[in-house]
Design a protein around this motif. Structure first.
Motif, PDB file in Angstrom:
ATOM      1  N   LEU A 245      16.663  56.581  96.082  1.00 35.69           N
ATOM      2  CA  LEU A 245      15.867  55.575  95.384  1.00 35.69           C
ATOM      3  C   LEU A 245      14.694  55.103  96.239  1.00 35.69           C
ATOM      4  N   ASN A 246      13.643  54.693  95.561  1.00 37.36           N
ATOM      5  CA  ASN A 246      12.553  53.981  96.218  1.00 37.36           C
ATOM      6  C   ASN A 246      13.088  52.633  96.695  1.00 37.36           C
ATOM      7  N   ILE A 247      12.668  52.178  97.871  1.00 37.18           N
ATOM      8  CA  ILE A 247      13.202  50.972  98.489  1.00 37.18           C
ATOM      9  C   ILE A 247      13.111  49.746  97.561  1.00 37.18           C
ATOM     10  N   THR A 248      11.992  49.602  96.846  1.00 32.57           N
ATOM     11  CA  THR A 248      11.803  48.436  95.964  1.00 32.57           C
ATOM     12  C   THR A 248      12.719  48.521  94.748  1.00 32.57           C
ATOM     13  N   VAL A 249      12.917  49.743  94.237  1.00 29.29           N
ATOM     14  CA  VAL A 249      13.842  49.934  93.112  1.00 29.29           C
ATOM     15  C   VAL A 249      15.262  49.564  93.551  1.00 29.29           C
ATOM     16  N   HIS A 250      15.628  49.962  94.762  1.00 28.59           N
ATOM     17  CA  HIS A 250      16.966  49.655  95.277  1.00 28.59           C
ATOM     18  C   HIS A 250      17.176  48.148  95.402  1.00 28.59           C
ATOM     19  N   LYS A 251      16.145  47.449  95.873  1.00 28.47           N
ATOM     20  CA  LYS A 251      16.234  45.991  95.989  1.00 28.47           C
ATOM     21  C   LYS A 251      16.376  45.345  94.611  1.00 28.47           C
ATOM     22  N   LEU A 252      15.677  45.906  93.630  1.00 23.60           N
ATOM     23  CA  LEU A 252      15.779  45.380  92.255  1.00 23.60           C
ATOM     24  C   LEU A 252      17.195  45.537  91.718  1.00 23.60           C
ATOM     25  N   ILE A 253      17.838  46.661  91.997  1.00 26.02           N
ATOM     26  CA  ILE A 253      19.203  46.898  91.503  1.00 26.02           C
ATOM     27  C   ILE A 253      20.172  45.846  92.028  1.00 26.02           C
ATOM     28  N   HIS A 254      19.985  45.425  93.272  1.00 29.44           N
ATOM     29  CA  HIS A 254      20.923  44.481  93.888  1.00 29.44           C
ATOM     30  C   HIS A 254      20.465  43.022  93.811  1.00 29.44           C
ATOM     31  N   ALA A 255      19.282  42.781  93.240  1.00 25.85           N
ATOM     32  CA  ALA A 255      18.755  41.412  93.180  1.00 25.85           C
ATOM     33  C   ALA A 255      19.574  40.547  92.225  1.00 25.85           C
ATOM     34  N   THR A 256      19.762  39.288  92.591  1.00 24.59           N
ATOM     35  CA  THR A 256      20.533  38.358  91.738  1.00 24.59           C
ATOM     36  C   THR A 256      19.704  37.159  91.285  1.00 24.59           C
ATOM     37  N   GLU A 257      18.677  36.776  92.029  1.00 30.06           N
ATOM     38  CA  GLU A 257      17.835  35.635  91.659  1.00 30.06           C
ATOM     39  C   GLU A 257      16.787  36.061  90.633  1.00 30.06           C
ATOM     40  N   ASN A 258      16.611  35.261  89.577  1.00 31.03           N
ATOM     41  CA  ASN A 258      15.651  35.594  88.516  1.00 31.03           C
ATOM     42  C   ASN A 258      14.228  35.760  89.047  1.00 31.03           C
ATOM     43  N   GLN A 259      13.843  34.860  89.954  1.00 32.60           N
ATOM     44  CA  GLN A 259      12.488  34.906  90.496  1.00 32.60           C
ATOM     45  C   GLN A 259      12.260  36.206  91.286  1.00 32.60           C
ATOM     46  N   THR A 260      13.295  36.623  92.043  1.00 31.28           N
ATOM     47  CA  THR A 260      13.197  37.865  92.818  1.00 31.28           C
ATOM     48  C   THR A 260      13.092  39.070  91.889  1.00 31.28           C
ATOM     49  N   ILE A 261      13.905  39.061  90.837  1.00 31.55           N
ATOM     50  CA  ILE A 261      13.874  40.156  89.853  1.00 31.55           C
ATOM     51  C   ILE A 261      12.491  40.267  89.218  1.00 31.55           C
ATOM     52  N   LYS A 262      11.926  39.113  88.815  1.00 37.72           N
ATOM     53  CA  LYS A 262      10.587  39.112  88.196  1.00 37.72           C
ATOM     54  C   LYS A 262       9.532  39.650  89.161  1.00 37.72           C
ATOM     55  N   SER A 263       9.676  39.288  90.431  1.00 37.11           N
ATOM     56  CA  SER A 263       8.717  39.740  91.443  1.00 37.11           C
ATOM     57  C   SER A 263       8.748  41.266  91.575  1.00 37.11           C
ATOM     58  N   TYR A 264       9.970  41.834  91.663  1.00 36.31           N
ATOM     59  CA  TYR A 264      10.080  43.294  91.795  1.00 36.31           C
ATOM     60  C   TYR A 264       9.613  44.017  90.533  1.00 36.31           C
ATOM     61  N   LEU A 265       9.895  43.448  89.367  1.00 36.20           N
ATOM     62  CA  LEU A 265       9.464  44.064  88.112  1.00 36.20           C
ATOM     63  C   LEU A 265       7.940  44.104  88.012  1.00 36.20           C
ATOM     64  N   SER A 266       7.277  43.036  88.483  1.00 42.36           N
ATOM     65  CA  SER A 266       5.813  42.989  88.429  1.00 42.36           C
ATOM     66  C   SER A 266       5.203  44.032  89.375  1.00 42.36           C
ATOM     67  N   ILE A 267       5.882  44.295  90.496  1.00 42.76           N
ATOM     68  CA  ILE A 267       5.392  45.298  91.456  1.00 42.76           C
ATOM     69  C   ILE A 267       5.576  46.707  90.888  1.00 42.76           C
ATOM     70  N   LEU A 268       6.767  46.955  90.287  1.00 44.93           N
ATOM     71  CA  LEU A 268       7.123  48.317  89.880  1.00 44.93           C
ATOM     72  C   LEU A 268       6.536  48.742  88.538  1.00 44.93           C
ATOM     73  N   ASN A 269       6.381  47.770  87.621  1.00 48.10           N
ATOM     74  CA  ASN A 269       5.838  48.090  86.287  1.00 48.10           C
ATOM     75  C   ASN A 269       6.592  49.250  85.631  1.00 48.10           C
ATOM     76  N   LEU A 270       7.930  49.097  85.506  1.00 43.97           N
ATOM     77  CA  LEU A 270       8.793  50.165  84.990  1.00 43.97           C
ATOM     78  C   LEU A 270       8.718  50.259  83.472  1.00 43.97           C
ATOM     79  N   ASN A 271       8.907  51.488  82.944  1.00 41.27           N
ATOM     80  CA  ASN A 271       8.971  51.655  81.486  1.00 41.27           C
ATOM     81  C   ASN A 271      10.405  51.380  81.005  1.00 41.27           C
ATOM     82  N   ASP A 272      10.600  51.434  79.687  1.00 44.07           N
ATOM     83  CA  ASP A 272      11.913  51.078  79.097  1.00 44.07           C
ATOM     84  C   ASP A 272      13.028  51.999  79.588  1.00 44.07           C
ATOM     85  N   GLU A 273      12.712  53.289  79.733  1.00 43.27           N
ATOM     86  CA  GLU A 273      13.733  54.242  80.168  1.00 43.27           C
ATOM     87  C   GLU A 273      14.197  53.930  81.596  1.00 43.27           C
TER      88      GLU A 273
END
Length: 588
Positions: free
Chosen positions: A542-570
């Motif tokens: 996994l990409n390091i940021t994706v791995h951090k997103l998988i284990h993230a528990t805080e909503n703010q942290t999750i939002k931060s990683y999602l904004s960086i990664l810009n992942l599609n639905d799949e």
């Protein structure tokens, strides 16, 4: 900074000059990029005279770091340069100058802005210390000139102590002439050149090896030589009546007395290829005088000479090359030179001793990364198989004596995918700590391609092509992974992590992005805490940021990683599957 670098490159390509670069160099984005670049460099753990490493800056906020660097530059005085000596292959010592960590960040910030300007104006066939170019490209160019142009006389010039003898005043003029005309920037570069060396004082000449900016400055110095040699033949401008751009060189031979010759340079190591002995002799003396009179550099007479490649071999970048008769023509043949073969044999003995003293998985992986690395470097030689058979033969007794008690000698059984990918001949080898040693003699020649001159990281087309190239060759990244060490991990984990990365061609298993070694995390699909194992089927690259997103528990942290990664639905769906296996709530 990508668009800024692209703009600088385009303007420089069009011949524009630059007198307002200081603001770009000291911009927030450029300083942060310089910090991240230095941080990812393995030299970031090496301290300067102030005994600070990159770890000193980890506690800084982004604003604190930017303010600190800007403040230092406002009244810049470089700290002392730490002097260290490292052994050269011939047994001598090479002096390195290690600037302080903050000076390294400053030099990197300068390099990032100056490099696109210089790259646009550098000579096509200089290959050292330039993005995307390598020794293989320099060798491919020499091969081309021997094979296609049938140039079999080579002028070998060895510059005496090049890095220690660069003239500072001349260098600053050359920086001005290449288009960098911001007086403040040039003044700061002058201060960097005159930074005091610990125990030696303030240098009056030279660019210390070890400085971030030194390789770029050395190319600026020798770019004058490149362009002067090219202007005498290759780039000579023709104004002949009726000439419409046809066979220029045929016209030059018929109507002029110019010296035919083509320069190929890698850092301070260069060759000029010619058609006959008389022309080569003229080039030898012309270049010697040019270096002396124009660049204030001397050559080493005992190492500089003219060589007929039909009768003798010429050394270049660790290779020996000559022109062998084949049919009606002559073709370039290459092999590792004697010095390089001896170096590899000695290094092999040292590494085998390390395994005997401590037969750990880490030492075996370090040995394998070394073998893969030297194979990758040497494969461009036409006689590489014979070279490595000699090296392997010289190490036979060492292998037997050192590993007979801690290893098993056999043909690989159930070898991991990485082993099978690179070594298919099923040679007998030793198995130590559950890992097979890569066989030294299992290598074959691979044709090396000439460099595509349009390829540069400073254009959109270049960056798109680079991404495709990265996904095609992961050898370098595998070598980095083998060298990395994660404490308290099993042999099975290390071996399967490398195999998984190799099988996936370095791509993140959620996003599909190519991920270099420094950004790779190996994830346990079923966590160890929930009964997971280090088996191949339970690991994911996994990409390091994706791995951090998988284990993230805080909503703010999750939002931060999602904004960086810009992942599609799949990709989000895959992330949620991974999170469920970890007993974590899915991302909504």
């Amino acid at each position: 900074m990508t668009s800024t670098f692209e703009e600088l490159y385009d303007k420089s390509k069009n011949g524009e000059n630059f007198n307002r670069l200081y603001d770009i160099i000291t911009s927030r984005e450029n300083i942060l990029l310089a910090y991240r670049t230095i941080k990812s460099n393995k030299g970031s753990k090496t301290a300067g005279v102030d005994e600070r490493t990159i770890d000193h800056f980890k506690s800084f906020t982004e604003e604190q770091l930017v303010t600190f660097i800007q403040k230092r530059l406002s009244n810049y005085q470089p700290m002392k340069v730490r002097r260290v000596f490292i052994p050269k292959p011939n047994g001598d010592l090479r002096p390195l100058g290690i600037p302080s960590m903050s000076d390294r960040i400053i030099q990197q910030a300068f390099k990032q802005v100056l490099q696109p300007i210089c790259e646009a104006r550098f000579y096509n066939h200089s290959y050292g210390f330039r993005p995307l170019r390598s020794t293989h490209h320099a060798l491919a160019r020499v091969n081309f000139l021997i094979n296609k142009s049938q140039l079999h006389y080579v002028v070998d010039i060895d510059i005496k102590g090049f890095f220690d003898n660069v003239n500072h005043t001349l260098l600053l003029k050359q920086i001005w002439n290449i288009g960098i005309r911001d007086r403040k920037v040039i003044r700061l570069i002058s201060k960097m050149l005159k930074a005091e060396i610990e125990g030696e004082g303030i240098p009056s000449k030279g660019t210390p090896q070890g400085g971030i900016l030194s390789p770029l400055l050395s190319n600026i110095v020798l770019n004058d030589l490149d362009n002067w040699v090219a202007s005498q033949w290759e780039n000579f401008q023709i104004r002949a009546t009726g000439y419409n751009g046809g066979d220029k060189f045929r016209l030059l031979k018929g109507r002029t007395k110019l010296k035919e010759g083509f320069i190929v340079r890698y850092a301070d190591d260069f060759k000029i290829l010619c058609r006959d002995w008389k022309t080569a002799q003229k080039w030898y003396h012309a270049v010697r005088l040019y270096l002396k009179d124009r660049l204030k550099l001397d050559i080493s007479p005992e190492k500089s000479k003219v060589i007929n490649l039909r009768k003798n071999k010429s050394d270049f970048l660790g290779y020996s090359l000559w022109a062998e008769k084949k049919g009606k023509k002559r073709v370039a043949y290459t092999q590792l030179n004697v010095k390089k073969r001896k170096q590899y044999s000695e290094e092999g003995r040292k590494r085998l001793k390390d395994i005997q003293k401590s037969p750990t998985m880490q030492n075996v992986l370090l040995y394998n990364s070394w073998v893969l690395g030297i194979h990758n470097y040497s494969k461009g030689a036409t006689h590489v198989n014979k070279d490595f058979q000699r090296i392997a033969f010289s190490l036979l007794k060492t292998l037997y004596n050192r590993l007979r008690q801690c290893g098993i000698y056999e043909r690989p059984k159930n070898a991991p995918p990485t082993y099978k990918k690179f070594y298919k001949n099923n040679y007998k080898t030793y198995k130590v700590s559950g890992i097979y040693l890569y066989p030294l003699s299992d290598i074959s020649h691979k044709s090396i391609m000439s460099f595509s001159q349009w390829l540069t990281p400073f254009t959109k087309e270049g960056r798109e092509h680079i991404q495709k190239m990265l996904t095609g060759d992961i050898t370098t990244e595998l070598i980095k992974l083998m060298k990395s060490n994660i404490p308290n991990r099993s042999i099975e984990y290390f071996d399967n992590r490398i195999s998984r990365y190799s099988m996936k061609n370095g791509k993140c298993e959620i996003t599909g992005w190519f991920t270099p070694a420094e950004n790779v995390h190996c994830h346990h699909y079923l966590p160890l805490s929930l009964g997971g194992t280090d088996e191949f089927k339970n690991l994911r690259i996994l990409n390091i940021t994706v791995h951090k997103l998988i284990h993230a528990t805080e909503n703010q942290t999750i939002k931060s990683y999602l904004s960086i990664l810009n992942l599609n639905d799949e990709a989000i769906k895959k992330v949620n599957n991974y999170r469920r296996e970890c007993n974590l709530e899915p991302i909504i």
